[in-house]
Scaffold this motif. Sequence first.
Motif, PDB file in Angstrom:
ATOM      1  N   GLU A  52       0.835  -1.211   0.000  1.00 14.19           N
ATOM      2  CA  GLU A  52       0.000   0.000   0.000  1.00 14.19           C
ATOM      3  C   GLU A  52       0.863   1.251   0.000  1.00 14.19           C
ATOM      4  O   GLU A  52       0.581   2.207  -0.729  1.00 14.19           O
ATOM      5  N   GLN A  77       0.781   4.293  -2.852  1.00 12.99           N
ATOM      6  CA  GLN A  77       0.193   5.590  -2.525  1.00 12.99           C
ATOM      7  C   GLN A  77       0.985   6.728  -3.143  1.00 12.99           C
ATOM      8  O   GLN A  77       2.215   6.686  -3.190  1.00 12.99           O
ATOM      9  N   ARG A 134       7.217   8.871   2.431  1.00 15.67           N
ATOM     10  CA  ARG A 134       6.278   8.391   3.451  1.00 15.67           C
ATOM     11  C   ARG A 134       7.038   7.423   4.347  1.00 15.67           C
ATOM     12  O   ARG A 134       7.833   6.618   3.862  1.00 15.67           O
ATOM     13  N   ARG A 177       6.176   4.657   7.466  1.00 13.13           N
ATOM     14  CA  ARG A 177       5.116   3.947   8.172  1.00 13.13           C
ATOM     15  C   ARG A 177       5.730   3.169   9.331  1.00 13.13           C
ATOM     16  O   ARG A 177       6.717   2.440   9.144  1.00 13.13           O
TER      17      ARG A 177
END
Length: 167
Positions: free
Chosen positions: A23, A27, A46, A48
Motif C-alpha cells: 500500500e 500511494q 512516506r 510507516r
Amino acid sequence: MTTAESGSFSSAALEEYLSLIDELLAQPFPGANFCNDTGYGGPEHRVRILRASQEFWDDDDGEAACAAEAELRAYLDALIAALTARWDEPLVVDLLPYLRASLEGEAVSEPINRLSRLAGSMQAWPHRDPGRWLGLAIGQGDKELPLELLAVVGQTLPLEPSVSGRS
C-alpha cells in the motif's frame, strides 16, 4: 499494527506488514508534510511505523529493550527475506554520514535526515516504479522511547552525501 504483541513471531503480522508495504509503495506522496500515529511523510516520502515496542522509562537494566529489539529484528529479518525473494538483495545504506552532514549544518533530504536520527542503517530496494525506493529499519528516538520497525518510501535513494553534504 503499531504496538508490540506479547508472544512469539506472528506470520499473520508479517503478512499484514507486507500488505502495508505494498500500500505504501502504491500511494501517491502527500502534498504537504504530515505526522500521525502510524507515521509521517511529505511531498517526496512516506514513513510507516509497522510495529512499535513499549517505552523504556523503567528499563534500568536494558533487559526489556533487548527483548523488544530481538522481537523487531525477527520481523525485520522476515521482511527482508520476503522482499529479497521479490526484488533481489537489498542495498545496505549506512545512515551515519547523513547524520554527520546534518549535524554539521548541511541540508539532508527527507526522509533520510529524520531516519538518520533514528537508525544507524537501513536495508533498501530500488522499486520497479522509477524514482521510488523502499527502505526498512529499526529506529529509536531516544533510549526511553519505543523501538520502531519502519518502512520508508522515498523518491530518490541517496547512496552517500555529495561532496557538499547534500543529498
